[in-house]
Design an enzyme around this catalytic site. Structure first.
Site, PDB file in Angstrom:
ATOM      1  N   GLY A   1     -12.650  -4.204   5.105  1.00 43.93           N
ATOM      2  CA  GLY A   1     -14.038  -4.655   5.271  1.00 43.93           C
ATOM      3  C   GLY A   1     -14.619  -4.985   3.906  1.00 43.93           C
TER       4      GLY A   1
ATOM      5  N   LYS B   1       0.833  -1.214   0.000  1.00 44.33           N
ATOM      6  CA  LYS B   1       0.000   0.000   0.000  1.00 44.33           C
ATOM      7  C   LYS B   1       0.864   1.258   0.000  1.00 44.33           C
ATOM      8  CE  LYS B   1      -3.984  -2.103   2.274  1.00 44.33           C
ATOM      9  NZ  LYS B   1      -4.505  -2.520   3.584  1.00 44.33           N
TER      10      LYS B   1
HETATM   11  N1  LIG Z   1     -10.899  -7.709   2.810  1.00 47.75           N
HETATM   12  C1  LIG Z   1     -10.647  -6.432   2.683  1.00 47.75           C
HETATM   13  O1  LIG Z   1     -10.989  -5.609   3.531  1.00 47.75           O
HETATM   14  C2  LIG Z   1      -9.933  -5.935   1.461  1.00 47.75           C
HETATM   15  C3  LIG Z   1      -9.452  -6.797   0.510  1.00 47.75           C
HETATM   16  N2  LIG Z   1      -8.794  -6.317  -0.577  1.00 47.75           N
HETATM   17  C4  LIG Z   1      -8.306  -7.234  -1.577  1.00 47.75           C
HETATM   18  O2  LIG Z   1      -9.357  -7.986  -2.130  1.00 47.75           O
HETATM   19  C5  LIG Z   1      -8.817  -9.159  -2.736  1.00 47.75           C
HETATM   20  C6  LIG Z   1      -9.708 -10.344  -2.429  1.00 47.75           C
HETATM   21  O3  LIG Z   1      -9.719 -10.606  -1.046  1.00 47.75           O
HETATM   22  P1  LIG Z   1     -10.752 -11.698  -0.474  1.00 47.75           P
HETATM   23  O4  LIG Z   1     -12.057 -11.582  -1.162  1.00 47.75           O
HETATM   24  O5  LIG Z   1     -10.672 -11.597   0.978  1.00 47.75           O
HETATM   25  O6  LIG Z   1     -10.058 -13.055  -0.950  1.00 47.75           O
HETATM   26  P2  LIG Z   1     -10.704 -14.511  -1.049  1.00 47.75           P
HETATM   27  O7  LIG Z   1      -9.630 -15.483  -0.765  1.00 47.75           O
HETATM   28  O8  LIG Z   1     -11.980 -14.600  -0.288  1.00 47.75           O
HETATM   29  O9  LIG Z   1     -11.097 -14.615  -2.596  1.00 47.75           O
HETATM   30  C7  LIG Z   1     -10.120 -14.655  -3.595  1.00 47.75           C
HETATM   31  C8  LIG Z   1     -10.779 -15.116  -4.871  1.00 47.75           C
HETATM   32  O10 LIG Z   1      -9.776 -15.098  -5.885  1.00 47.75           O
HETATM   33  C9  LIG Z   1      -9.828 -16.356  -6.556  1.00 47.75           C
HETATM   34  N3  LIG Z   1      -8.535 -16.662  -7.146  1.00 47.75           N
HETATM   35  C10 LIG Z   1      -7.381 -17.051  -6.534  1.00 47.75           C
HETATM   36  N4  LIG Z   1      -6.414 -17.272  -7.441  1.00 47.75           N
HETATM   37  C11 LIG Z   1      -6.966 -17.017  -8.650  1.00 47.75           C
HETATM   38  C12 LIG Z   1      -6.493 -17.076  -9.973  1.00 47.75           C
HETATM   39  N5  LIG Z   1      -5.248 -17.425 -10.265  1.00 47.75           N
HETATM   40  N6  LIG Z   1      -7.355 -16.745 -10.960  1.00 47.75           N
HETATM   41  C13 LIG Z   1      -8.636 -16.393 -10.697  1.00 47.75           C
HETATM   42  N7  LIG Z   1      -9.129 -16.328  -9.456  1.00 47.75           N
HETATM   43  C14 LIG Z   1      -8.313 -16.627  -8.458  1.00 47.75           C
HETATM   44  C15 LIG Z   1     -10.227 -17.347  -5.486  1.00 47.75           C
HETATM   45  O11 LIG Z   1     -10.694 -18.512  -6.114  1.00 47.75           O
HETATM   46  P3  LIG Z   1     -10.357 -19.981  -5.548  1.00 47.75           P
HETATM   47  O12 LIG Z   1     -11.374 -20.193  -4.483  1.00 47.75           O
HETATM   48  O13 LIG Z   1     -10.534 -20.861  -6.744  1.00 47.75           O
HETATM   49  O14 LIG Z   1      -8.944 -19.948  -5.044  1.00 47.75           O
HETATM   50  C16 LIG Z   1     -11.318 -16.542  -4.805  1.00 47.75           C
HETATM   51  O15 LIG Z   1     -12.518 -16.604  -5.555  1.00 47.75           O
HETATM   52  C17 LIG Z   1      -7.371  -9.290  -2.194  1.00 47.75           C
HETATM   53  O16 LIG Z   1      -6.490  -8.883  -3.204  1.00 47.75           O
HETATM   54  C18 LIG Z   1      -7.351  -8.286  -1.044  1.00 47.75           C
HETATM   55  O17 LIG Z   1      -6.081  -7.712  -0.852  1.00 47.75           O
HETATM   56  C19 LIG Z   1      -8.595  -4.990  -0.779  1.00 47.75           C
HETATM   57  C20 LIG Z   1      -9.048  -4.086   0.118  1.00 47.75           C
HETATM   58  C21 LIG Z   1      -9.714  -4.491   1.345  1.00 47.75           C
HETATM   59  N1  LIG Z   2      -6.004  -7.093   4.777  1.00 50.31           N
HETATM   60  C1  LIG Z   2      -6.150  -5.713   4.467  1.00 50.31           C
HETATM   61  C2  LIG Z   2      -7.450  -5.495   3.762  1.00 50.31           C
HETATM   62  C3  LIG Z   2      -7.412  -4.338   2.909  1.00 50.31           C
HETATM   63  O1  LIG Z   2      -6.544  -4.111   2.077  1.00 50.31           O
HETATM   64  C4  LIG Z   2      -6.102  -4.887   5.738  1.00 50.31           C
HETATM   65  O2  LIG Z   2      -6.086  -5.481   6.813  1.00 50.31           O
HETATM   66  O3  LIG Z   2      -6.050  -3.660   5.656  1.00 50.31           O
END
Ligand SMILES: NC(=O)C1=CN([C@@H]2O[C@H](COP(=O)(O)OP(=O)(O)OC[C@H]3O[C@@H](n4cnc5c(N)ncnc54)[C@H](OP(=O)(O)O)[C@@H]3O)[C@@H](O)[C@H]2O)C=CC1
Ligand SMILES: N[C@@H](CC=O)C(=O)O
Length: 353
Positions: free
Chosen positions: A330, A215
């Site tokens: 979140g 970040k």
């Molecule tokens: N949680 C938060 O507050 C925040 C999260 N983020 C970002 O959001 C993103 C997602 O986080 P989150 O939803 O928690 O992650 P999850 O692990 O819940 O979901 C990730 C998804 O990506 C898929 N995936 C993994 N590898 C691949 C690939 N090679 N090709 C296509 N799809 C793939 C997974 O599929 P499969 O099940 O098949 O592995 C799954 O559907 C991260 O990059 C995180 O940094 C950003 C800001 C805030």
């Molecule tokens: N894992 C991250 C989610 C957002 O990018 C955090 O804790 O800030």
């Protein structure tokens, strides 16, 4: 007179926690002219147009195929009349690697995945150039959509150089620091944070400081400063013996983690009673992220829950930095940030008509 909505042809990669939250929002609120043309996870691909009633559960029936070449559905997005948009809600390096190509081919990209924007310096120029060809929505990558990247971009365009960036950039580490300050065990806090969707898919990415380091690189690049991950000093809260374990084994090693984090707390620089995982960047390129003990009067010591605060010092904002504060992680705020970037693409295309 209101103009018709732009039609978007959307592909979403990564229907995990954040991705599903966005799909629910799209199903409920997207204009009729937006179509979902593909959804892919690491192994499966569902090709569209997908019925809107199925957007929130795209793999609920058997109408998917093994995921093979992404080039096919990208070509199809480009052949359609709608504005082509890739949403990356994964944390995958492979998907991040495709951003520059998509942008260069005229596919707009909206991402929560930070890996592309925090890429090595050698790849940065290509991504930056490609993002001038198509729109690159990165609001979700820092502060889960807090308006910090827009502010830095506007300062850069206005010719106001950034001298310093300091902040708490991780929602999960913010909540962890608060928990540790009141004597809770790291493993216990981590379990709650994972359940609530605040951590990365592998929480060691948070605990090891890598997510914060990424970040900080993104902030620096948006401010026009030269920073890459290898130039950063990163203090990790992950004990070495747990770094290479499978995720399941790591999660079963709570006692080892707790002992190590307690030592990190004892050794943390500073003398105050507030703990915070702080990111700092000076204009001369010195940059570090790590656990600190902050005094009562420190603005970063006032945060609670998953609160983030980013302070930007410039010539005009010298005496008091420009400060942006709010929830920094979140599922719903992150999905909202992705949604806002989609709306921005739709509106900017409409204005250009
Ligand atoms: N949680 C938060 O507050 C925040 C999260 N983020 C970002 O959001 C993103 C997602 O986080 P989150 O939803 O928690 O992650 P999850 O692990 O819940 O979901 C990730 C998804 O990506 C898929 N995936 C993994 N590898 C691949 C690939 N090679 N090709 C296509 N799809 C793939 C997974 O599929 P499969 O099940 O098949 O592995 C799954 O559907 C991260 O990059 C995180 O940094 C950003 C800001 C805030
Ligand atoms: N894992 C991250 C989610 C957002 O990018 C955090 O804790 O800030």
């Amino acid at each position: 007179m209101s103009r018709p909505e732009s039609s978007l042809s959307i592909a979403l990669v990564g229907p995990g926690r954040v991705g599903r939250s966005l799909l629910e929002r799209l199903q409920a609120h997207a204009p009729e002219t937006w179509q979902l043309m593909a959804v892919a996870d690491s192994t499966r691909l569902r090709r569209g147009p997908i019925e809107r009633s199925e957007w929130a559960q795209p793999f609920a029936d058997e109408a998917f195929q093994p995921r093979a070449s992404d080039r096919d559905w990208q070509d199809e997005l480009l052949r359609r009349d709608g504005i082509p948009v890739l949403i990356d809600a994964s944390a995958s390096a492979e998907v991040a690697d495709a951003h520059a190509d998509c942008l260069a081919r005229g596919i707009h990209v909206v991402t929560a995945n930070k890996l592309a924007m925090a890429c090595p310096s050698s790849d940065w120029e290509r991504l930056r150039a490609a993002s001038e060809r198509s729109m690159y929505g990165i609001s979700a990558t820092v502060g889960a959509g807090l308006p910090v990247l827009d502010s830095l971009r506007e300062l850069r365009r206005a010719g106001e150089p950034v001298r310093r960036i300091r902040g708490v950039l991780s929602g999960s580490l913010s909540a962890l620091s608060e928990g540790l300050s009141v004597g809770r065990r790291a493993s216990e806090v981590l379990e709650t944070l994972r359940r609530d969707g605040l951590t990365e898919p592998d929480p060691r990415t948070d605990l090891g400081g890598l997510d914060v380091a990424r970040k900080l690189v993104i902030l620096a690049r948006e401010a026009g400063l030269d920073l890459s991950l290898d130039a950063l000093v990163v203090d990790s809260l992950v004990p070495e013996e747990l770094a290479a374990l499978s995720l399941d084994s790591f999660l079963r090693s709570g006692a080892v983690l707790d002992r190590h984090v307690a030592q990190c707390v004892d050794r943390a620089p500073g003398s105050g009673r507030h703990l915070a995982y702080v990111a700092e960047l000076e204009v001369d390129g010195r940059a570090c992220v790590g656990l600190r003990r902050l005094d009562d009067g420190d603005s970063l010591a006032q945060l609670s829950g998953q609160g983030n605060r980013i302070e930007v010092t410039t010539e005009c904002y010298a005496a008091a930095p420009l400060s942006i504060e709010g929830p920094g992680a979140g599922l719903e705020v992150t999905a909202l940030a992705l949604w806002r970037d989609l709306v921005r693409i739709s509106e900017s295309v409409r204005r250009c008509r």
